[in-house]
Motif scaffolding. Structure first.
Motif, mmCIF file in Angstrom:
data_model
loop_
_atom_site.group_PDB
_atom_site.id
_atom_site.type_symbol
_atom_site.label_atom_id
_atom_site.label_comp_id
_atom_site.label_asym_id
_atom_site.label_seq_id
_atom_site.Cartn_x
_atom_site.Cartn_y
_atom_site.Cartn_z
ATOM 1 N N ASP A 25 0.855 -1.192 0.000
ATOM 2 C CA ASP A 25 0.000 0.000 0.000
ATOM 3 C C ASP A 25 0.889 1.239 0.000
ATOM 4 N N GLU A 26 0.886 1.965 -1.102
ATOM 5 C CA GLU A 26 1.773 3.123 -1.218
ATOM 6 C C GLU A 26 1.427 4.209 -0.212
ATOM 7 N N THR A 27 0.152 4.330 0.150
ATOM 8 C CA THR A 27 -0.222 5.329 1.153
ATOM 9 C C THR A 27 0.422 5.005 2.499
ATOM 10 N N LEU A 28 0.427 3.738 2.884
ATOM 11 C CA LEU A 28 1.094 3.348 4.136
ATOM 12 C C LEU A 28 2.586 3.630 4.082
ATOM 13 N N ASP A 65 -15.801 4.763 13.672
ATOM 14 C CA ASP A 65 -14.790 5.494 12.922
ATOM 15 C C ASP A 65 -13.709 5.991 13.875
ATOM 16 N N MET A 66 -12.795 6.801 13.351
ATOM 17 C CA MET A 66 -11.696 7.345 14.151
ATOM 18 C C MET A 66 -12.238 8.500 14.999
ATOM 19 N N GLN A 67 -13.029 8.144 16.021
ATOM 20 C CA GLN A 67 -13.670 9.147 16.863
ATOM 21 C C GLN A 67 -12.792 9.485 18.064
ATOM 22 N N ALA A 126 -7.787 5.969 5.720
ATOM 23 C CA ALA A 126 -9.142 6.340 5.300
ATOM 24 C C ALA A 126 -9.166 7.699 4.615
ATOM 25 N N ASP A 127 -10.156 7.878 3.750
ATOM 26 C CA ASP A 127 -10.430 9.201 3.200
ATOM 27 C C ASP A 127 -11.030 10.074 4.299
ATOM 28 N N ASP A 166 -10.814 13.608 6.901
ATOM 29 C CA ASP A 166 -9.769 14.389 7.585
ATOM 30 C C ASP A 166 -9.344 13.789 8.911
ATOM 31 N N ARG A 167 -9.694 12.529 9.187
ATOM 32 C CA ARG A 167 -9.311 11.928 10.462
ATOM 33 C C ARG A 167 -8.476 10.677 10.220
ATOM 34 N N SER A 168 -7.397 10.829 9.507
ATOM 35 C CA SER A 168 -6.502 9.706 9.236
ATOM 36 C C SER A 168 -5.134 10.245 8.887
ATOM 37 N N TRP A 169 -4.152 9.343 8.900
ATOM 38 C CA TRP A 169 -2.802 9.756 8.510
ATOM 39 C C TRP A 169 -2.709 9.972 6.998
ATOM 40 N N LYS A 170 -3.609 9.384 6.244
ATOM 41 C CA LYS A 170 -3.652 9.664 4.802
ATOM 42 C C LYS A 170 -3.911 11.151 4.577
ATOM 43 N N HIS A 171 -4.835 11.707 5.331
ATOM 44 C CA HIS A 171 -5.130 13.138 5.225
ATOM 45 C C HIS A 171 -3.894 13.966 5.565
ATOM 46 N N MET A 172 -3.160 13.560 6.605
ATOM 47 C CA MET A 172 -1.961 14.294 7.000
ATOM 48 C C MET A 172 -0.922 14.262 5.876
ATOM 49 N N VAL A 173 -0.684 13.066 5.321
ATOM 50 C CA VAL A 173 0.292 12.921 4.241
ATOM 51 C C VAL A 173 -0.100 13.760 3.033
ATOM 52 N N ASN A 174 -1.367 13.699 2.664
ATOM 53 C CA ASN A 174 -1.822 14.417 1.469
ATOM 54 C C ASN A 174 -1.809 15.929 1.642
ATOM 55 N N SER A 175 -1.720 16.404 2.887
ATOM 56 C CA SER A 175 -1.665 17.846 3.114
ATOM 57 C C SER A 175 -0.334 18.439 2.684
ATOM 58 N N GLY A 176 0.692 17.583 2.574
ATOM 59 C CA GLY A 176 2.021 18.064 2.220
ATOM 60 C C GLY A 176 2.913 18.339 3.408
ATOM 61 N N THR A 177 2.413 18.139 4.626
ATOM 62 C CA THR A 177 3.255 18.361 5.798
ATOM 63 C C THR A 177 4.419 17.371 5.808
ATOM 64 N N THR A 178 5.515 17.758 6.434
ATOM 65 C CA THR A 178 6.665 16.850 6.536
ATOM 66 C C THR A 178 6.933 16.416 7.973
#
Length: 779
Positions: A365-368, A600-602, A630-631, A633-645
């Protein structure tokens, strides 16, 4: 004490460094102790003065009427009758029980507690409050009247803190004295001997980065001219640091802007929350050679004595560095276009021993994979202070933050002394949340499991007892929360809106889950340091609390845990914390797990560590990986896609408007992926025995490298109709193997030879551990 930064005030042999200003009184060294005898009051004082410090002194009072104390920042007037005067931490052997009180000897009398006739009017304003504090059983009973007592006095600017046997008795601001001597007292009772031992001092502030962090000079990855006066330089990732640049010629001034975030192609000069921006003006033509440009200073990052109820001191960076902050981009405004911008360098602060090659992770999984890289770098980038800090808003260690940071540091680096150093820091600079105290037990247990250093543990074992919450537990073993605890101290999750509607009651599930797990780990550590009777007491207490937890907090009809006694509300927190801690009985676990799989990620990025642990540990790896990627805003995918380092403090600004963007507690996948997807965890202290239990979820393959004190463990697995795993273990390490069950597998082979293995519901468990290199296949 030496390993924690202290220096001895007493060498155990003679009275070098001490003197008696009085013509009476006798001091002798007996069996490594200072013994004071006299028939009039006198003080033995140091020859050296101290300003900001933490001093630790053990006192043993004689039987009968007795009174002593530790003088600090005190003064000596050899011409006066009362030659020694100033601050004293009281050691009160009477029934009054004011031990740990703050007294101003031969000057202003009682400060805290205060009392009519013996205190100035300014201190009588808090007479009722201070006497009520000393009437509290915790403080009133802090002194061991017939044994040794450790007094710890901390002075930071005008803030004075006194502890007796680990109980804080005073925290008070007073600016009368900023420096002075340390002293010990004989009260003057004839034929009485006062005994003192283990006198140590640590001068403050301590700056861990001076010994444990280095500045790395980094080249830009991109240089772009924005307009006639502005050039933007990108260093690729955020790091804590400043810049060095060729000294610019000419006359006048220029400006260097530092930023963590861009907006419309420029550094965002008004970023949200605590996302960092700042600028530093520079003068042209004033220097030759290369010029360090420091970042602007946030006063909170250097604060050593804040408001009365504020947090502990911030962790300072070395003066020799000049100031640092987190930034990725700079914009230099006011220099001619022919200036050599390509020669500008960032000086980035990282742990001196950080090894980028110590760990690795890759899967189907490339997102992971992107999440792993983000989280691993987040751990590296936040080593800048030499101890784990919460981020750049405060630069303060917090217990829960530090534990999550510790787990991830172990999983990403191969020279990890920062965890033990942070533990010692936090034992002296603890914070306020209820559940943060048991995290100190978790930290000590994790360090012992990582290093196998029982001597390190034995020196810290006694101090951990105050972190278990036993002082708040009742006859049923469960911890009670007073009103102030429910309103402020019981945290459950942070920020507050991430609590899934948790209802706070006097007895709640989350606090008690932490309490029980802390007791279980204390029992493990008691056995390790040779205290079997204490281990049994901790274990018995944990079993009592466990039984009460099931009877009083489990909702039999719903099949899940309630938040607390007196409410029917059930949050995910009340269920995943007991699940992660292994506290749920076998017959109750499937129902709780099934319910959690529908959620969910509550929860916050902090609590997600435990939510994911509970799922991974109990066969719900598909759900855990689904939530991580997950798609929304409550996942690490969201964090990665934001562009943060570097990972964030929260899932987004809408969940915590004042959050920072450099918070390592958001980097939980840095430990979750090696520990669960690769499946590598220590089974015995020091990693001599390990368990390898891959949790593949729907992944097709994964491989990586997990650091241990003996060297790296390499793992490579592939899941098809069979499950094949290659393992390479360092010398001296064995591994217990538990492979996932596949539909077509009928047995297990090691290097092509069938081996004995037991099939459970979802695992093939090999009978014998493996060593060295092997390929294991369930087929």
């Amino acid at each position: 004490m030496a390993s924690r930064g202290y220096s001895p005030l007493f060498n155990g042999k003679d009275l070098s460094g001490w003197w008696n200003p009085y013509p009476h009184g006798e001091a002798n060294v007996v069996d490594g102790e200072i013994h004071l005898t006299a028939d009039q009051k006198f003080f033995l004082v140091t020859k050296e003065k101290y300003s900001n410090f933490r001093v630790s002194v053990e006192i043993h009072l004689p039987e009968g009427p007795a009174n002593s104390g530790v003088m600090f920042r005190c003064h000596v007037d050899e011409d006066a009758k009362k030659k020694v005067f100033g601050y004293q931490a009281e050691c009160d052997g009477s029934d009054r029980r004011w031990s740990g009180g703050l007294f101003d000897e031969s000057r202003r009398g009682w400060i805290w507690p205060s009392t009519k006739g013996r205190s100035l009017d300014q201190f009588l304003q808090h007479e009722e409050e201070s006497k009520a504090a000393f009437a509290d059983p915790g403080i009133a009973n802090a002194l061991n009247r017939n044994g040794w007592n450790r007094y710890v006095v901390t002075c930071v600017n005008d803030v004075i803190t006194i502890e007796v046997n680990g109980i804080q008795t005073v925290r008070f601001r007073d600016a009368m004295d900023a420096t002075g001597y340390i002293g010990i007292q004989h009260h003057g009772e004839k034929d009485q001997t006062y005994r003192f031992r283990n006198l140590f001092i640590k001068e403050l502030p301590q700056i861990p980065a001076e010994q444990h962090v280095s500045l790395t000079v980094q080249e830009p990855v991109a240089v772009k001219r924005i307009n006639d006066s502005v050039t933007q330089i990108d260093f690729g990732k955020v790091a804590f640091g400043n810049i060095v640049m060729p000294a610019p010629p000419g006359r006048g001034t220029a400006t260097v802007h530092f930023g963590e975030k861009t907006k419309d192609g420029r550094i965002d000069q008004n970023p949200p929350g605590t996302v960092r921006y700042g600028f530093t003006p520079i003068r042209l033509g004033q220097q030759r050679g290369n010029w360090i440009v420091p970042t602007p200073i946030d006063p909170r990052n250097v604060q050593q004595s804040g408001l009365m109820n504020a947090n502990p001191p911030a962790v300072l960076s070395p003066d020799s560095w000049q100031s640092v902050m987190p930034f990725r981009w700079i914009e230099i405004e006011g220099l001619d276009p022919d200036y050599p911008f390509e020669l500008v360098r960032r000086r980035a602060a990282f742990s001196s021993t950080w090894n980028d090659d110590a760990s690795a992770f890759e899967c189907s999984d490339e997102t992971l994979n992107r999440i792993w890289e983000l989280c691993k770098y987040s751990i590296k980038a936040t080593t800048f202070a030499g101890v784990y800090v919460d981020g750049d808003r405060e630069r303060i260690p917090y217990e829960a933050d530090a534990y999550l940071n510790q787990l991830s540091h172990y999983a990403t680096d191969d020279n990890v002394t920062m965890a033990a150093r942070t533990f010692d820091w936090l034992m002296e600079n603890g914070t306020w949340p209820t559940e943060w105290a048991p995290h100190m037990v978790f930290m000590a247990h994790a360090e012992w499991m990582y290093s196998g250093d029982t001597e390190w543990l034995s020196h810290r074992y006694e101090s951990l007892k105050s972190k278990t919450l036993l002082n708040r537990s009742g006859d049923d073993g469960l911890v009670r929360s007073a009103e102030i605890d429910r309103k402020r101290h019981d945290i459950v999750d942070w920020p507050q809106k991430e609590r899934d509607g948790f209802v706070f009651t006097e007895i709640n599930t989350v606090v008690n889950a932490f309490h029980i797990k802390a007791l279980q780990r204390m029992a493990d550590m008691a056995r390790a340091v040779g205290k079997p009777n204490e281990a049994k007491r901790f274990s018995d207490r944990a079993k009592l609390a466990m039984s009460s937890l099931q009877k009083q907090l489990f909702d039999e009809e719903a099949g899940i845990y309630r938040d607390g006694i007196g409410t029917n509300h059930s949050s995910i927190h009340a269920n995943f914390f007991p699940l992660a801690f292994g506290l749920i009985p076998d017959d109750k676990r499937p129902g709780v797990l099934a319910w959690l799989e529908e959620q969910d990620m509550q929860c916050s990025v902090y609590a997600a560590q435990y939510f994911m642990e509970g799922l991974f540990s109990n066969g719900s790896d598909c759900k855990a990986i689904e939530l991580m990627t997950a798609d929304g805003d409550r996942s690490w995918k969201h964090m990665v896609n934001s562009g943060t380092t570097i990972t964030w403090e929260a899932w987004g600004m809408n969940y915590k408007p004042n959050q920072d963007w450099n918070h390592a507690w958001g980097a939980a996948p840095a430990n979750l992926l090696p520990r669960f997807v690769l499946g590598v965890q220590p089974l015995s202290p020091g990693w001599t025995a390990t368990t390898i239990r891959p949790c593949p979820g729907d992944l097709k393959f994964a491989n990586g490298q997990v650091p241990t004190p003996h060297g790296p463990i390499s793992i490579k697995w592939k899941k098809e109709s069979s499950f094949v795993m290659s393992v390479n273990l360092p010398d001296g390490v064995s591994a217990n193997i538990a492979l996932p069950v596949t539909d077509e597998a009928t047995g297990v082979w090691v290097d092509g030879q069938p081996v004995e293995a037991t099939k459970t519901k979802d695992r093939w468990i090999l009978r014998d551990p493996i060593q060295g290199s092997a390929t294991i296949e369930a087929k």
